[in-house]
Design an enzyme around this catalytic site. Structure first.
Site, PDB file in Angstrom:
ATOM      1  CG  HIS A 164      -1.286  -8.502  -0.197  1.00  0.00           C
ATOM      2  ND1 HIS A 164      -0.837  -7.216  -0.105  1.00  0.00           N
ATOM      3  CD2 HIS A 164      -2.620  -8.391  -0.407  1.00  0.00           C
ATOM      4  CE1 HIS A 164      -1.837  -6.363  -0.244  1.00  0.00           C
ATOM      5  NE2 HIS A 164      -2.936  -7.066  -0.435  1.00  0.00           N
ATOM      6  N   PRO A 173     -16.284  -4.854   3.248  1.00  0.00           N
ATOM      7  CG  PRO A 173     -16.371  -4.463   5.548  1.00  0.00           C
ATOM      8  CD  PRO A 173     -15.425  -4.450   4.380  1.00  0.00           C
ATOM      9  CG  LEU A 174     -19.073  -0.865   4.803  1.00  0.00           C
ATOM     10  CD1 LEU A 174     -18.806   0.553   5.301  1.00  0.00           C
ATOM     11  CD2 LEU A 174     -20.292  -1.450   5.493  1.00  0.00           C
ATOM     12  N   GLY A 175     -19.015  -3.080   0.422  1.00  0.00           N
ATOM     13  CA  GLY A 175     -19.125  -3.070  -1.033  1.00  0.00           C
ATOM     14  C   GLY A 175     -18.518  -1.825  -1.659  1.00  0.00           C
ATOM     15  NE  ARG A 176     -13.777  -3.039  -4.533  1.00  0.00           N
ATOM     16  CZ  ARG A 176     -12.538  -3.349  -4.135  1.00  0.00           C
ATOM     17  NH1 ARG A 176     -11.789  -2.420  -3.572  1.00  0.00           N
ATOM     18  NH2 ARG A 176     -12.043  -4.556  -4.314  1.00  0.00           N
ATOM     19  CE1 TYR A 196      -3.136  -2.923   0.304  1.00  0.00           C
ATOM     20  CE2 TYR A 196      -3.452  -2.430   2.628  1.00  0.00           C
ATOM     21  CZ  TYR A 196      -3.751  -3.207   1.522  1.00  0.00           C
ATOM     22  OH  TYR A 196      -4.645  -4.238   1.625  1.00  0.00           O
ATOM     23  CG  PHE A 223     -23.216  -0.584  -4.454  1.00  0.00           C
ATOM     24  CD1 PHE A 223     -23.569   0.261  -5.500  1.00  0.00           C
ATOM     25  CD2 PHE A 223     -24.055  -1.654  -4.159  1.00  0.00           C
ATOM     26  CE1 PHE A 223     -24.723   0.043  -6.238  1.00  0.00           C
ATOM     27  CE2 PHE A 223     -25.200  -1.881  -4.901  1.00  0.00           C
ATOM     28  CZ  PHE A 223     -25.539  -1.028  -5.934  1.00  0.00           C
TER      29      PHE A 223
END
Length: 327
Positions: free
Chosen positions: A123, A203-206, A57, A208
Site C-alpha cells: 500500500h 481518476p475523476l479527481g475526487r 480501509y 472535481f
C-alpha cells in the site's frame, strides 16, 4: 467492456475497474451494505472484472464487504487488495515487515472469503524495510499460491526497479487524473520499459472533474477532501477553468464530463486501467460508458495544448499523506 493486460504476467482486467474504498471508508459515511453489494454485482454484470480494496480501509470492513459481494463470482473477477499500513493509536503507520505481510495476507484471505489474492499491492513503501525483503516475501506467497500477481502503490522509480528485479511487478497504483499528471514524467517511462501496468486511483479527481463540485462546495471533516489543498475554497475557484475545459471536450466527444476524464486517461496508454469509485448506480452507469470511446492522437495533442494554458492551484495531498509517498 474491453480488456487490458497488466504486466508481462498477463493479468487481464476490464479497461475500467471499480474502487470500493468509498463504500464504507474515507468519505464520511458507511453506505448500506446490501446496496453496496448490489452495486458491485451490477458493475460485474456490466463488464467490470477488477475490484480494488485494502486491509486498512475501515480497517478490515471494506474487505469483508467486497469478499461477501464477490463470493458468488470469485473465479470470474480480479480481486486486488493491499498490505503495509496498520493503525497505531489511531494513526496510520507503514509496516511491511515480512512477518506482518504474512499476517496481513492471512487476514485478507479470510475476510475476502478466498484462497488467493489476484493482485496484492504494497500500500505504501516502508522506508525501514528493504524493498528486496518485501519482494522476496511476496515471491514466497506467490510460490505458495496465496498471491497470483503483485504491485506497489505510490512507489518511486528506484524502488519500483529494485522490487521488480526480485519479483516482477504486474501493476503500480498511484493517483492520476487530468489535473494531477505527475506520474507521466516520474514513473511512466519506467513502467513502459519494464512492462508494468498502471492502475490510477481518483481518476475523476475526487469528483472535481465530473462537474458536480463548484467553487462554493465545502467539505466537512470525515470527508477525505476536507483538508486537501486542491479543495480549499481558493483552489476550487481558481481551478474552475479546468472544469469548463473538460465540459467543452465532453460535449465535443458526445460524452459526459466523467466519461471524458476516463476517455482521456484510457487514450494515453494501453496498459492503464483506472479504478474510479462510486456508491451511486447512476454514476456507475455514467463512467462505464467511457469504455468504448477514445481520443485520436491529434485530439490528445489539441487537448494538451489547451490544458497547458490553464494555471492550476493546490497540491493533491495533505502533509501527512505526502510524507507516506515514496519519491
Amino acid at each position: 467492456m474491453k480488456k487490458r493486460i497488466l504486466g508481462k504476467g498477463g493479468l487481464e482486467v476490464s479497461a475500467i475497474g471499480l474502487g470500493c474504498m468509498g463504500m464504507n471508508h474515507a468519505y464520511g459515511i458507511a453506505h448500506d451494505r446490501q446496496e453496496m453489494i448490489a452495486l458491485i454485482h451490477e458493475a460485474y454484470d456490466k463488464g467490470v472484472t477488477l475490484f480494488d480494496t485494502a486491509e486498512i480501509y475501515g480497517p478490515y470492513v471494506n474487505e469483508e464487504l467486497v469478499g461477501e459481494a464477490l463470493a458468488p463470482i470469485r473465479d470470474k473477477v480480479v480481486l486486488a487488495t493491499k498490505f503495509g499500513i496498520r493503525l497505531e493509536n489511531g494513526q496510520q503507520v507503514q509496516d511491511s515487515r515480512p512477518e506482518r505481510i504474512r499476517a496481513s495476507v492471512e487476514g485478507s484471505l479470510k475476510r475476502l472469503r478466498t484462497d488467493h489474492i489476484d493482485l496484492y499491492y504494497q500500500h505504501r513503501v516502508d522506508p525501514t524495510i528493504p524493498i528486496e525483503d518485501v519482494a522476496g516475501t511476496v515471491a514466497d506467497l506467490m510460490r505458495e499460491g496465496k498471491v497470483l500477481h503483485w504491485g506497489m502503490s505510490e512507489a518511486g522509480v528506484q524502488t519500483i526497479r529494485r522490487a521488480h528485479a526480485v519479483c516482477p511487478l504486474s501493476a503500480v497504483q498511484s493517483e492520476y487524473a487530468i489535473w494531477w499528471r505527475e506520474p507521466e514524467t516520474k514513473i511512466f517511462p519506467t513502467l513502459e520499459e519494464l512492462g508494468i501496468g498502471f492502475v490510477p486511483y481518483c481518476p475523476l479527481g475526487r469528483a472535481f472533474l465530473t462537474g458536480i463540485i463548484d467553487e462554493n462546495s465545502r467539505f466537512k471533516q470525515g470527508d477525505r477532501r476536507w483538508n486537501l489543498p486542491q479543495f480549499t475554497p481558493e483552489a476550487l475557484k481558481h481551478n474552475m477553468p479546468l472544469v469548463a475545459l473538460v465540459r467543452k471536450w465532453a460535449k465535443r466527444k458526445r460524452v459526459t464530463p466523467a466519461q471524458f476524464a476516463l476517455v482521456w486517461m484510457l487514450s494515453r496508454k494501453v496498459w492503464i486501467a483506472p479504478i474510479p469509485g462510486t456508491t451511486n448506480p447512476a454514476h456507475l452507469d455514467d463512467f462505464l460508458g467511457a469504455a468504448t470511446v477514445r481520443l485520436t492522437p491529434y485530439e490528445m495533442e489539441e487537448f494538451d495544448k489547451e490544458y497547458a494554458a490553464i494555471d492550476l492551484m493546490g497540491h493533491r495531498a495533505d502533509p501527512f499523506t505526502e510524507s507516506q509517498i515514496d519519491k
